[in-house]
Design a protein around this motif. Structure first.
Motif, PDB file in Angstrom:
ATOM      1  N   TYR A 151      45.281  36.652  54.329  1.00 17.54           N
ATOM      2  CA  TYR A 151      46.674  36.741  53.907  1.00 17.54           C
ATOM      3  C   TYR A 151      46.851  37.404  52.544  1.00 17.54           C
ATOM      4  CZ  TYR A 151      46.611  33.458  57.736  1.00 17.54           C
ATOM      5  OH  TYR A 151      46.376  32.871  58.962  1.00 17.54           O
ATOM      6  N   ASN A 152      45.797  38.062  52.054  1.00 14.62           N
ATOM      7  CA  ASN A 152      45.892  38.884  50.849  1.00 14.62           C
ATOM      8  C   ASN A 152      46.128  40.324  51.294  1.00 14.62           C
ATOM      9  OD1 ASN A 152      45.194  36.793  48.858  1.00 14.62           O
ATOM     10  ND2 ASN A 152      43.179  36.856  49.824  1.00 14.62           N
ATOM     11  N   SER A 153      47.369  40.767  51.262  1.00 12.81           N
ATOM     12  CA  SER A 153      47.636  42.083  51.847  1.00 12.81           C
ATOM     13  C   SER A 153      48.850  42.760  51.228  1.00 12.81           C
ATOM     14  CB  SER A 153      47.859  41.954  53.360  1.00 12.81           C
ATOM     15  OG  SER A 153      49.038  41.238  53.639  1.00 12.81           O
ATOM     16  N   LEU A 154      48.842  44.076  51.346  1.00 13.98           N
ATOM     17  CA  LEU A 154      49.986  44.934  51.040  1.00 13.98           C
ATOM     18  C   LEU A 154      50.383  45.580  52.358  1.00 13.98           C
ATOM     19  CD1 LEU A 154      51.844  46.208  48.868  1.00 13.98           C
ATOM     20  CD2 LEU A 154      50.176  48.069  48.703  1.00 13.98           C
ATOM     21  N   THR A 155      51.590  45.309  52.823  1.00 18.13           N
ATOM     22  CA  THR A 155      52.002  45.705  54.169  1.00 18.13           C
ATOM     23  C   THR A 155      53.236  46.592  54.114  1.00 18.13           C
ATOM     24  OG1 THR A 155      51.160  43.636  55.110  1.00 18.13           O
ATOM     25  CG2 THR A 155      52.753  44.863  56.423  1.00 18.13           C
ATOM     26  N   SER A 156      53.210  47.677  54.869  1.00 11.91           N
ATOM     27  CA  SER A 156      54.386  48.523  55.037  1.00 11.91           C
ATOM     28  C   SER A 156      54.673  48.635  56.523  1.00 11.91           C
ATOM     29  CB  SER A 156      54.167  49.918  54.437  1.00 11.91           C
ATOM     30  OG  SER A 156      53.099  50.576  55.085  1.00 11.91           O
ATOM     31  N   GLY A 157      55.958  48.715  56.882  1.00 15.10           N
ATOM     32  CA  GLY A 157      56.278  48.751  58.296  1.00 15.10           C
ATOM     33  C   GLY A 157      57.643  49.320  58.581  1.00 15.10           C
ATOM     34  N   SER A 202      55.820  44.800  51.695  1.00 18.26           N
ATOM     35  CA  SER A 202      55.685  43.435  51.202  1.00 18.26           C
ATOM     36  C   SER A 202      54.282  43.211  50.651  1.00 18.26           C
ATOM     37  CB  SER A 202      55.972  42.421  52.314  1.00 18.26           C
ATOM     38  OG  SER A 202      55.024  42.541  53.359  1.00 18.26           O
ATOM     39  N   PHE A 203      54.175  42.225  49.772  1.00 19.74           N
ATOM     40  CA  PHE A 203      52.909  41.861  49.147  1.00 19.74           C
ATOM     41  C   PHE A 203      52.723  40.360  49.305  1.00 19.74           C
ATOM     42  CE2 PHE A 203      50.862  40.041  45.372  1.00 19.74           C
ATOM     43  CZ  PHE A 203      49.626  40.676  45.425  1.00 19.74           C
ATOM     44  N   SER A 204      51.541  39.949  49.739  1.00 26.51           N
ATOM     45  CA  SER A 204      51.258  38.521  49.858  1.00 26.51           C
ATOM     46  C   SER A 204      49.871  38.232  49.288  1.00 26.51           C
ATOM     47  CB  SER A 204      51.323  38.060  51.319  1.00 26.51           C
ATOM     48  OG  SER A 204      50.291  38.635  52.100  1.00 26.51           O
ATOM     49  N   THR A 205      49.721  37.020  48.770  1.00 26.26           N
ATOM     50  CA  THR A 205      48.442  36.624  48.189  1.00 26.26           C
ATOM     51  C   THR A 205      48.193  35.146  48.454  1.00 26.26           C
ATOM     52  OG1 THR A 205      47.127  36.611  46.155  1.00 26.26           O
ATOM     53  CG2 THR A 205      49.451  36.091  45.933  1.00 26.26           C
ATOM     54  N   SER A 264      44.671  28.891  45.852  1.00 29.88           N
ATOM     55  CA  SER A 264      44.089  27.555  46.025  1.00 29.88           C
ATOM     56  C   SER A 264      43.558  27.306  47.432  1.00 29.88           C
ATOM     57  CB  SER A 264      45.120  26.467  45.688  1.00 29.88           C
ATOM     58  OG  SER A 264      45.596  26.617  44.376  1.00 29.88           O
ATOM     59  N   ASN A 265      43.285  28.369  48.184  1.00 32.14           N
ATOM     60  CA  ASN A 265      42.765  28.278  49.556  1.00 32.14           C
ATOM     61  C   ASN A 265      43.696  27.533  50.508  1.00 32.14           C
ATOM     62  OD1 ASN A 265      40.310  29.653  49.075  1.00 32.14           O
ATOM     63  ND2 ASN A 265      39.418  27.780  48.203  1.00 32.14           N
ATOM     64  N   LYS A 266      44.891  27.222  50.075  1.00 28.55           N
ATOM     65  CA  LYS A 266      45.821  26.472  50.910  1.00 28.55           C
ATOM     66  C   LYS A 266      47.216  27.070  50.957  1.00 28.55           C
ATOM     67  CE  LYS A 266      43.633  21.964  50.037  1.00 28.55           C
ATOM     68  NZ  LYS A 266      43.850  20.594  49.529  1.00 28.55           N
ATOM     69  N   GLY A 267      47.520  27.964  50.025  1.00 32.00           N
ATOM     70  CA  GLY A 267      48.880  28.471  49.935  1.00 32.00           C
ATOM     71  C   GLY A 267      48.969  29.981  50.008  1.00 32.00           C
ATOM     72  N   ILE A 268      50.180  30.458  50.308  1.00 25.09           N
ATOM     73  CA  ILE A 268      50.472  31.893  50.356  1.00 25.09           C
ATOM     74  C   ILE A 268      51.784  32.123  49.615  1.00 25.09           C
ATOM     75  CG2 ILE A 268      50.879  33.914  51.801  1.00 25.09           C
ATOM     76  CD1 ILE A 268      49.617  32.351  54.123  1.00 25.09           C
ATOM     77  N   ALA A 269      51.807  33.101  48.730  1.00 25.28           N
ATOM     78  CA  ALA A 269      53.034  33.540  48.074  1.00 25.28           C
ATOM     79  C   ALA A 269      53.302  34.982  48.487  1.00 25.28           C
ATOM     80  CB  ALA A 269      52.908  33.434  46.557  1.00 25.28           C
ATOM     81  N   SER A 270      54.554  35.311  48.726  1.00 22.66           N
ATOM     82  CA  SER A 270      54.883  36.660  49.189  1.00 22.66           C
ATOM     83  C   SER A 270      56.198  37.138  48.608  1.00 22.66           C
ATOM     84  CB  SER A 270      54.949  36.696  50.720  1.00 22.66           C
ATOM     85  OG  SER A 270      55.994  35.862  51.192  1.00 22.66           O
ATOM     86  N   ILE A 271      56.317  38.448  48.525  1.00 22.03           N
ATOM     87  CA  ILE A 271      57.560  39.082  48.087  1.00 22.03           C
ATOM     88  C   ILE A 271      57.665  40.435  48.787  1.00 22.03           C
ATOM     89  CG2 ILE A 271      56.499  40.202  46.067  1.00 22.03           C
ATOM     90  CD1 ILE A 271      59.179  39.650  44.595  1.00 22.03           C
ATOM     91  N   GLY A 272      58.888  40.837  49.116  1.00 25.14           N
ATOM     92  CA  GLY A 272      59.051  42.095  49.823  1.00 25.14           C
ATOM     93  C   GLY A 272      60.436  42.678  49.651  1.00 25.14           C
TER      94      GLY A 272
END
Length: 210
Positions: free
Chosen positions: A29-35, A56-59, A62-70
Motif C-alpha cells: 500500500y506504499n504507492s503513487l497511482t494515476s488513473g 493519489s499517494f498512499s503510505t 506502523s504496519n497497521k495503517g494507511i494514509a492517503s491523499i489524492g
C-alpha cells in the motif's frame, strides 16, 4: 450485457496458479497511482457521461495503517451548456487487518471535497465515505479486490437554472478490482463499481510502488 462483458474482461486471468505470496506490488500500500475513469451521471448530471483523471499517494505506517491523499478532475464535454470540470480533493486513513498472509481486510474512512463554478454551475460538496476493502493475492503477481462503502454528502450545494442537473449523488456502492504486477515496482489496475441505481464507473490505473 455490456457490464457482463466488462466484468468478464476484468477477471479473465482469474484461473492462474493459486499459490499466493506477498510481493512488491501485490498487497503493498506504499504507492503513487494515476488513473482514468468513465462514469455515468457524474455529480448529478442527468444522462451525461464523465471522464475522470486523477493521481493519489498512499503510505503504510506502523504496519497497521494507511494514509492517503489524492486529487481528481471530472471532465464533461457534451452538456447542453458546454464543457465542464469538477475538481475533487480526497484524504483518508485506514487500518489493515491481515486475516491470512494473502488476505487483507482494509477498514477506512475518506473525506472528499468537490467543486465547480463553470458555465453558470454553482456546485460544492463534502463527502464522508466509510468503506471496507478485501484484497486477496492469488500469487505474487495478481491481486483481486472487493470494495463496499457508503458515500454521505454531509454538506452539498448544487445550483443551476437548467433541469439537466439532479441531486448530488450519494449512498451505498460496491466494486470489484484487480491489480497485476508488471514488474517488481509497477502495477496495472482495473476496476468497476456499482451504486444503488446500477453501474457507476469503470477505471484503469498504473501504480508505482516504493
Amino acid at each position: 450485457m455490456k457490464n457482463i462483458s466488462i466484468v468478464t474482461a476484468l477477471f479473465s486471468i482469474f484461473f492462474v496458479c493459486l499459490k499466493s505470496v506477498e510481493g512488491e506490488v501485490v498487497l503493498d500500500y506504499n504507492s503513487l497511482t494515476s488513473g482514468i475513469s468513465m462514469s455515468e451521471d457524474g455529480a448529478g448530471l442527468k444522462g451525461v457521461d464523465t471522464t475522470g483523471i486523477g493521481i493519489s499517494f498512499s503510505t503504510e505506517f506502523s504496519n497497521k495503517g494507511i494514509a492517503s491523499i489524492g486529487i481528481t478532475n471530472a471532465l464533461t464535454n457534451d452538456t447542453p451548456v458546454g464543457d465542464m470540470s469538477i475538481l475533487g480533493i480526497h484524504a483518508g486513513v485506514a487500518s489493515i487487518f491481515k486475516i491470512r498472509e494473502n488476505v487483507h481486510l482494509i477498514a477506512g474512512l475518506q473525506l472528499s471535497h468537490q467543486q465547480s463554478y463553470e458555465n453558470g454551475l454553482d456546485y460544492e460538496a463534502w463527502f464522508l465515505t466509510p468503506k471496507i476493502d478485501i484484497n486477496y493475492a492469488l500469487n505474487n503477481r495478481f491481486q483481486l479486490g472487493f470494495t463496499l462503502g457508503y458515500s454521505d454528502a454531509t454538506d452539498s450545494d448544487l445550483t443551476y437554472k437548467s433541469n439537466i442537473f439532479g441531486e448530488v449523488k450519494d449512498g451505498f456502492f460496491y466494486g470489484i478490482n484487480q491489480v497485476f504486477a508488471l514488474n517488481e515496482s509497477l502495477g496495472f489496475g482495473t476496476g468497476i463499481s456499482f451504486n444503488e441505481s446500477g453501474y457507476q464507473d469503470i477505471y484503469i490505473s498504473l501504480e508505482l510502488h516504493y
